[in-house]
Design a protein around this motif. Structure first.
Motif, PDB file in Angstrom:
ATOM      1  N   GLY A   1       0.008   3.851   5.356  1.00  0.00           N
ATOM      2  CA  GLY A   1       0.117   5.436   5.884  1.00  0.00           C
ATOM      3  C   GLY A   1       0.702   5.492   6.834  1.00  0.00           C
ATOM      4  N   LYS A   2       1.960   5.139   6.592  1.00  0.00           N
ATOM      5  CA  LYS A   2       3.247   5.948   7.312  1.00  0.00           C
ATOM      6  C   LYS A   2       4.412   6.836   6.128  1.00  0.00           C
ATOM      7  CE  LYS A   2       4.257   1.760   9.203  1.00  0.00           C
ATOM      8  NZ  LYS A   2       5.367   0.958   9.551  1.00  0.00           N
ATOM      9  N   PRO A   3       4.064   7.801   6.567  1.00  0.00           N
ATOM     10  CA  PRO A   3       4.637   9.053   5.495  1.00  0.00           C
ATOM     11  C   PRO A   3       6.868   8.959   5.952  1.00  0.00           C
ATOM     12  CG  PRO A   3       3.731  10.067   7.643  1.00  0.00           C
ATOM     13  CD  PRO A   3       3.071   8.154   7.851  1.00  0.00           C
ATOM     14  N   LEU A   4       7.022   9.214   4.594  1.00  0.00           N
ATOM     15  CA  LEU A   4       8.133   9.697   5.132  1.00  0.00           C
ATOM     16  C   LEU A   4       8.714  10.495   3.971  1.00  0.00           C
ATOM     17  CD1 LEU A   4      10.147   5.906   5.208  1.00  0.00           C
ATOM     18  CD2 LEU A   4      10.445   7.122   6.773  1.00  0.00           C
ATOM     19  N   ALA A   5       9.634  11.543   4.184  1.00  0.00           N
ATOM     20  CA  ALA A   5       9.839  12.362   3.717  1.00  0.00           C
ATOM     21  C   ALA A   5      11.525  12.454   3.450  1.00  0.00           C
ATOM     22  CB  ALA A   5       9.671  13.743   4.109  1.00  0.00           C
ATOM     23  N   GLU A   6      12.152  13.427   2.347  1.00  0.00           N
ATOM     24  CA  GLU A   6      13.461  13.234   1.726  1.00  0.00           C
ATOM     25  C   GLU A   6      13.448  12.660   1.309  1.00  0.00           C
ATOM     26  OE1 GLU A   6      15.599  15.687   2.697  1.00  0.00           O
ATOM     27  OE2 GLU A   6      14.556  16.746   3.793  1.00  0.00           O
TER      28      GLU A   6
ATOM     29  N   GLN B   1      -3.712  19.762   1.886  1.00  0.00           N
ATOM     30  CA  GLN B   1      -3.821  19.313   3.254  1.00  0.00           C
ATOM     31  C   GLN B   1      -2.909  18.204   3.898  1.00  0.00           C
ATOM     32  OE1 GLN B   1      -4.392  21.385   5.740  1.00  0.00           O
ATOM     33  NE2 GLN B   1      -4.185  20.098   7.184  1.00  0.00           N
ATOM     34  N   ALA B   2      -2.495  17.743   2.817  1.00  0.00           N
ATOM     35  CA  ALA B   2      -2.144  16.482   3.495  1.00  0.00           C
ATOM     36  C   ALA B   2      -0.806  16.152   3.122  1.00  0.00           C
ATOM     37  CB  ALA B   2      -2.491  14.841   1.903  1.00  0.00           C
ATOM     38  N   LEU B   3      -0.243  16.803   1.823  1.00  0.00           N
ATOM     39  CA  LEU B   3       1.483  16.965   2.265  1.00  0.00           C
ATOM     40  C   LEU B   3       2.044  17.892   3.254  1.00  0.00           C
ATOM     41  CD1 LEU B   3       3.122  18.779  -1.188  1.00  0.00           C
ATOM     42  CD2 LEU B   3       3.300  19.411   1.798  1.00  0.00           C
TER      43      LEU B   3
ATOM     44  N   PRO C   1       9.350  15.454  -2.485  1.00  0.00           N
ATOM     45  CA  PRO C   1       8.291  14.002  -2.157  1.00  0.00           C
ATOM     46  C   PRO C   1       8.482  13.596  -0.812  1.00  0.00           C
ATOM     47  CG  PRO C   1      10.625  12.669  -2.483  1.00  0.00           C
ATOM     48  CD  PRO C   1      10.675  14.232  -2.021  1.00  0.00           C
ATOM     49  N   ILE C   2       6.631  12.696  -0.876  1.00  0.00           N
ATOM     50  CA  ILE C   2       6.190  11.899   0.786  1.00  0.00           C
ATOM     51  C   ILE C   2       5.925  10.873  -0.217  1.00  0.00           C
ATOM     52  CG2 ILE C   2       4.905  12.041   2.451  1.00  0.00           C
ATOM     53  CD1 ILE C   2       4.698  15.109   1.901  1.00  0.00           C
TER      54      ILE C   2
ATOM     55  N   ASN D   1       1.225  -1.374  -0.570  1.00  0.00           N
ATOM     56  CA  ASN D   1       0.009  -0.022  -0.114  1.00  0.00           C
ATOM     57  C   ASN D   1       1.078   1.265  -0.075  1.00  0.00           C
ATOM     58  OD1 ASN D   1      -2.152   1.806  -0.071  1.00  0.00           O
ATOM     59  ND2 ASN D   1      -2.217   0.946   2.277  1.00  0.00           N
ATOM     60  N   VAL D   2       1.538   1.750  -0.855  1.00  0.00           N
ATOM     61  CA  VAL D   2       2.214   2.960  -1.756  1.00  0.00           C
ATOM     62  C   VAL D   2       1.213   4.410  -2.030  1.00  0.00           C
ATOM     63  CG1 VAL D   2       4.828   3.182  -2.403  1.00  0.00           C
ATOM     64  CG2 VAL D   2       4.501   0.788  -1.374  1.00  0.00           C
ATOM     65  N   ARG D   3       1.686   5.192  -1.587  1.00  0.00           N
ATOM     66  CA  ARG D   3       1.756   6.290  -2.384  1.00  0.00           C
ATOM     67  C   ARG D   3       2.828   7.447  -2.162  1.00  0.00           C
ATOM     68  NH1 ARG D   3      -2.294   9.238   0.332  1.00  0.00           N
ATOM     69  NH2 ARG D   3      -3.142   7.531   2.125  1.00  0.00           N
ATOM     70  N   LEU D   4       2.744   7.976  -3.819  1.00  0.00           N
ATOM     71  CA  LEU D   4       3.413   8.629  -3.667  1.00  0.00           C
ATOM     72  C   LEU D   4       3.231  10.430  -3.742  1.00  0.00           C
ATOM     73  CD1 LEU D   4       7.188   9.985  -4.289  1.00  0.00           C
ATOM     74  CD2 LEU D   4       6.329   8.749  -6.319  1.00  0.00           C
ATOM     75  N   HIS D   5       3.408  10.787  -3.029  1.00  0.00           N
ATOM     76  CA  HIS D   5       3.206  12.346  -3.109  1.00  0.00           C
ATOM     77  C   HIS D   5       4.190  13.126  -4.277  1.00  0.00           C
ATOM     78  CE1 HIS D   5      -0.721  13.096  -0.350  1.00  0.00           C
ATOM     79  NE2 HIS D   5      -0.003  12.103  -0.113  1.00  0.00           N
ATOM     80  N   GLY D   6       4.568  13.542  -4.638  1.00  0.00           N
ATOM     81  CA  GLY D   6       5.623  14.351  -6.025  1.00  0.00           C
ATOM     82  C   GLY D   6       4.796  15.630  -7.047  1.00  0.00           C
ATOM     83  N   SER D   7       5.855  15.803  -7.710  1.00  0.00           N
ATOM     84  CA  SER D   7       5.542  17.305  -8.839  1.00  0.00           C
ATOM     85  C   SER D   7       6.506  16.556  -9.803  1.00  0.00           C
ATOM     86  CB  SER D   7       5.957  18.839  -8.112  1.00  0.00           C
ATOM     87  OG  SER D   7       6.032  18.746  -9.122  1.00  0.00           O
ATOM     88  N   TRP D   8       5.840  16.672 -11.336  1.00  0.00           N
ATOM     89  CA  TRP D   8       6.779  16.187 -11.991  1.00  0.00           C
ATOM     90  C   TRP D   8       7.622  17.535 -12.239  1.00  0.00           C
ATOM     91  CZ3 TRP D   8       7.810  19.202 -15.982  1.00  0.00           C
ATOM     92  CH2 TRP D   8       7.378  21.119 -16.324  1.00  0.00           C
ATOM     93  N   ALA D   9       7.709  18.628 -11.441  1.00  0.00           N
ATOM     94  CA  ALA D   9       8.678  18.725 -11.595  1.00  0.00           C
ATOM     95  C   ALA D   9      10.144  19.084 -10.599  1.00  0.00           C
ATOM     96  CB  ALA D   9       8.679  20.692 -11.810  1.00  0.00           C
TER      97      ALA D   9
END
Length: 224
Positions: free
Chosen positions: A63-68, A44-46, A57-58, A6-14
């Motif tokens: 359900g557990k977030p990681l950054a960097e 709000q999620a970010l 990225p996040i 169960n993986v989600r990636l919050h990102g930006s194309w740039a």
């Protein structure tokens, strides 16, 4: 039974940083949901998942977030060790060496590139000189880590350094058009130049690179 992924990636194309994570998930064959973030109107999620830096990225795993990005890449490699290729060597010394250079590619080179784009005149020339000196140093000191025969570069052989170098310089032709100067000199930095272009031609990476005109417009807007 294998744990359900169960993986989600919050990102930006740039974002070169979120693109690295995206490539890592693709290269290891890990199913994920991608969520494009508007960095001018952050969700709000970010803000909840990364309250310290408020950046992509996040990675959200179960359900557990990681950054960097570098932290996330190490995590991916450790959590899914049977998903090949391994992004980092198993040998402790080799792993430490790769992480040393990975840190430099994560922090120092992007900062120098920013100076090149945000400065002008003599300051820009100094920043460009700094970039070329750093690339020459990398070619000399990383000589045993840079592929000599790029024909052997395949999706199944990629590691963390391959993903970092291609996200840094995949847009080098657009960068050169905007600057009127080359960030990578194909004569002075032949090893890096060939390395970047071989990795960016891999189908799963090539299909994610925006059209040249889109990159040029984005870079001009970024440096304006």
């Amino acid at each position: 039974m294998e744990e359900k992924i169960n993986v989600r990636l919050h990102g930006s194309w740039a974002s070169i940083y979120s693109k690295r994570v995206e490539y890592a998930l693709k290269v290891k064959g890990i199913p994920y949901e991608y969520i494009e973030e508007d960095l001018k109107d952050k969700s709000q999620a970010l803000l909840e998942y990364n309250p310290v830096h408020k950046k992509v990225p996040i990675l959200v795993h179960n359900g557990k977030p990681l950054a960097e990005s570098l932290v996330i890449l190490e995590y991916i490699d450790e959590v899914w060790p049977t998903h090949t290729p391994r992004l980092l060597p198993d040998d402790p010394y080799d792993r430490a060496r790769v992480l040393f250079w990975a840190n430099l590619l994560t922090h120092q080179l992007p900062e120098i590139a920013k100076k090149v784009f945000f400065c002008s005149g003599e300051a820009q020339e100094e920043a460009l000189k700094e970039m070329h000196e750093k690339l020459s140093l990398i070619e000399h000191e990383m000589v045993d880590l840079i592929p000599k025969d790029v024909s052997y570069i395949k999706k199944e052989t990629l590691g963390i350094l391959d993903l970092q170098i291609v996200t840094l310089f995949a847009a080098h032709k657009a960068q050169e058009e905007v600057l009127g100067k080359a960030l990578i000199d194909p004569e002075k930095h032949k090893l890096i130049y060939n390395w970047v272009n071989a990795v960016k031609e891999l189908p799963f990476i090539k299909e994610t690179i925006p059209p040249h005109e889109t990159l040029v417009a984005a870079l001009r807007n970024w440096s304006a």
